[in-house]
Design an enzyme around this catalytic site. Structure first.
Site, mmCIF file in Angstrom:
data_model
loop_
_atom_site.group_PDB
_atom_site.id
_atom_site.type_symbol
_atom_site.label_atom_id
_atom_site.label_comp_id
_atom_site.label_asym_id
_atom_site.label_seq_id
_atom_site.Cartn_x
_atom_site.Cartn_y
_atom_site.Cartn_z
ATOM 1 N N ARG A 83 -10.379 -16.743 30.882
ATOM 2 C CA ARG A 83 -11.472 -15.815 30.577
ATOM 3 C C ARG A 83 -12.484 -15.824 31.707
ATOM 4 N NH1 ARG A 83 -15.416 -14.852 25.539
ATOM 5 N NH2 ARG A 83 -16.664 -13.251 26.532
ATOM 6 N N ARG A 99 -10.738 -9.471 26.175
ATOM 7 C CA ARG A 99 -10.791 -10.925 26.343
ATOM 8 C C ARG A 99 -9.412 -11.540 26.146
ATOM 9 N NH1 ARG A 99 -15.562 -9.449 23.455
ATOM 10 N NH2 ARG A 99 -17.393 -10.282 24.498
ATOM 11 N N ASP A 102 -11.648 -15.615 23.165
ATOM 12 C CA ASP A 102 -13.075 -15.655 22.867
ATOM 13 C C ASP A 102 -13.270 -16.736 21.818
ATOM 14 O OD1 ASP A 102 -15.774 -14.911 22.862
ATOM 15 O OD2 ASP A 102 -15.474 -13.432 21.276
ATOM 16 N N ASP A 104 -16.209 -18.624 19.701
ATOM 17 C CA ASP A 104 -17.621 -18.580 19.316
ATOM 18 C C ASP A 104 -17.936 -19.683 18.323
ATOM 19 O OD1 ASP A 104 -18.287 -16.268 20.800
ATOM 20 O OD2 ASP A 104 -17.538 -14.973 19.211
#
Length: 184
Positions: A83, A99, A102, A104
């Site tokens: 990434r 992406r 990802d 989070d």
């Protein structure tokens, strides 16, 4: 005593299922951290002007790491997996980008964290069906510490035009398992 946290996982580039599997394996390898549960995997229409559906899900982890250290580890995993984050907030082609992966940090215990590099709970999770649907499998009664609403309440009240559907179960099996299943 371990910290309870939830990590959102998403991918819409390359072999999304392989990226998802690799992210799970790499999260499992973070020292002093273990995956407790994993949600189903959802296929999600992309937001903004992106092309290509995402695979999204959430894992619940227990960790001895602080929120900041865990987030740094997640960012390092994203870099290792390829990434490339855009520095700053000025983005030339819209807010959302494709992406490879990802990761989070959605929740960390019941804490509210607001620093330059980390915002917990994730500031837009209440607007995203692709986060709330898998979160509702793992912790439907979890109360958002800022909004004072449960995950299931936020999901029920969400007015989002983006479609989120369960992904096929075989999508996340390793390639060898897929071939074996098709020869049976």
């Amino acid at each position: 005593m371990p910290h309870r946290s939830f990590i959102g996982i998403g991918s819409n580039l390359g072999d999304r299922a392989a990226n998802f599997r690799e992210a799970i394996a790499r999260i499992t390898a973070i020292p002093d951290t273990r995956i407790v549960r994993q949600s189903s995997i959802y296929e999600t229409e992309p937001m903004g002007d992106l092309k290509g559906a995402f695979l999204n899900g959430v894992v619940e982890v227990e960790t001895e790491l602080s929120a900041e250290v865990l987030m740094r580890r997640l960012l390092a995993l994203e870099r290792i997996m390829g990434r490339k984050r855009v520095k700053g907030r000025k983005q030339t082609r819209g807010k959302y980008r494709p992406r490879i992966i990802d990761l989070d940090l959605l929740f960390f215990n019941k804490e509210t964290i607001d620093t330059r590099i980390l915002k917990v709970p994730h500031p837009r999770l209440h607007e995203r069906r692709f986060v709330l649907a898998p979160m509702s499998e793992l912790a439907p009664a979890l109360i958002h510490p800022k909004l004072n609403a449960s995950i299931s309440e936020m999901l029920a009240g969400l007015k989002s035009p983006f479609r989120v559907t369960l992904a096929r179960a075989d999508l996340l099996r390793p390639q060898s398992s897929k071939r074996e299943a098709s020869t049976r």
